[in-house]
Motif scaffolding. Sequence first.
Motif, mmCIF file in Angstrom:
data_model
loop_
_atom_site.group_PDB
_atom_site.id
_atom_site.type_symbol
_atom_site.label_atom_id
_atom_site.label_comp_id
_atom_site.label_asym_id
_atom_site.label_seq_id
_atom_site.Cartn_x
_atom_site.Cartn_y
_atom_site.Cartn_z
ATOM 1 N N LEU A 255 30.372 42.681 41.704
ATOM 2 C CA LEU A 255 31.250 43.646 42.383
ATOM 3 C C LEU A 255 32.707 43.440 41.986
ATOM 4 N N ILE A 259 35.117 46.161 40.103
ATOM 5 C CA ILE A 259 36.420 46.595 40.636
ATOM 6 C C ILE A 259 37.521 46.400 39.597
ATOM 7 N N PHE A 262 37.171 49.030 36.936
ATOM 8 C CA PHE A 262 37.594 50.337 37.449
ATOM 9 C C PHE A 262 39.110 50.444 37.484
ATOM 10 N N CYS A 263 39.767 49.405 37.966
ATOM 11 C CA CYS A 263 41.231 49.414 38.027
ATOM 12 C C CYS A 263 41.831 49.490 36.629
#
Length: 381
Positions: A255, A259, A262-263
Amino acid sequence: MEPRTPRLCCLLLGLLAGWSSALEIISSGPTSIDQASGQSAKLGCEFTLAPEDTGPLDIEWSLVPPDNQKEDVVVIFYSGDRAYPDYHDPMAGRVHFHSADPKNGDASINLINLKPSDSGTFQCKVKKAPGIQTRKMVLNVMVRPSKPRCSTDGATLEGSNIVLRCTSKEGTTPLKYSWEKISDSKLLPASAVLDPVSGTVSVKNVTSSASGSYRCVASNRVGTEDCVLHLKVTPPPNTPGIIAGSIIAVLLILLIIAIVLFCCCRARHRKKYEKEICNEIREDVPPPKSRVSTARSFTVGSQRSSLGSMSPSNLHEYALKTQYDKIPSEEFERPPSHAPLPPPSAATAAAVAARMSGPNLSRMGAIPVMIPAQNRDGSIV
């Protein structure tokens, strides 16, 4: 011949009786001595003399080699009321008579700071003519066990098999090992199997009751040494819990990675979008201001085209409106060194009108155009 036989027998019995009462070694100690390296040993050799032993007293201690083909090695010697201790170089300074005056019946010797090389068979020979007696003793110089090291093999979990080990690096064989529990019940586990030669204790299917302190003793014929081992048996781990925790940890890591990715992608997309916006031409943005020269050329050209299309009747009105037809950019962008041109005077306008009269325009190739008149409110008259 028969009467002489009893006389010979009596003579022989008398000689034997005399020899039996002559010099005799009376030491009755052990003929084999085991001693630790670095210690001392006493080799006993006590004797008695008979009145008929009238010769000089000689005492000799020697090492008897295992091979009968080799000669004995003299260690210490006493003769003529004097001791000679340094006969054997390896034992020089470490061997001497136990008694200050051996002729009093004590031929024993002391060996100090023993070494393993001192091991062997020692022989004591006492000679006082006509008597001669000998006695042999075996000396074993051994190395005592070094302090053993206690350890365990295998996982100390309930239900597993473990091995308790005890080992001494030094020590003359044979070495023997023994184990005992010195805490709680002071009994070894019921499933324990002891090997006194290798010094191991094998315990199968160990339980928590086996926890405690154990002592191992290593020994041989000249000494003992021991070590202590603290054993703690723990319950088996919670395998399902460990698996669940591992899965949760892996999911959390995945996870976090998602993240972060994605950022990064979002930041890259935003940067790309801003770059495209900077390069995009917008319709609602006003065009850049023109240069002074362009504006000036535009004004002059416009004035010339306007003058070419005007009639003599409205030249005066054009001259009056010229000052209002200027481009704003020319006023703001003209350098301070260029002052604005003053509006044309009435004489100038008349001269221009005369020059632009009908005959002159016809000669210049212009075509007359009728422009309707307008009143003040803008209607055509």
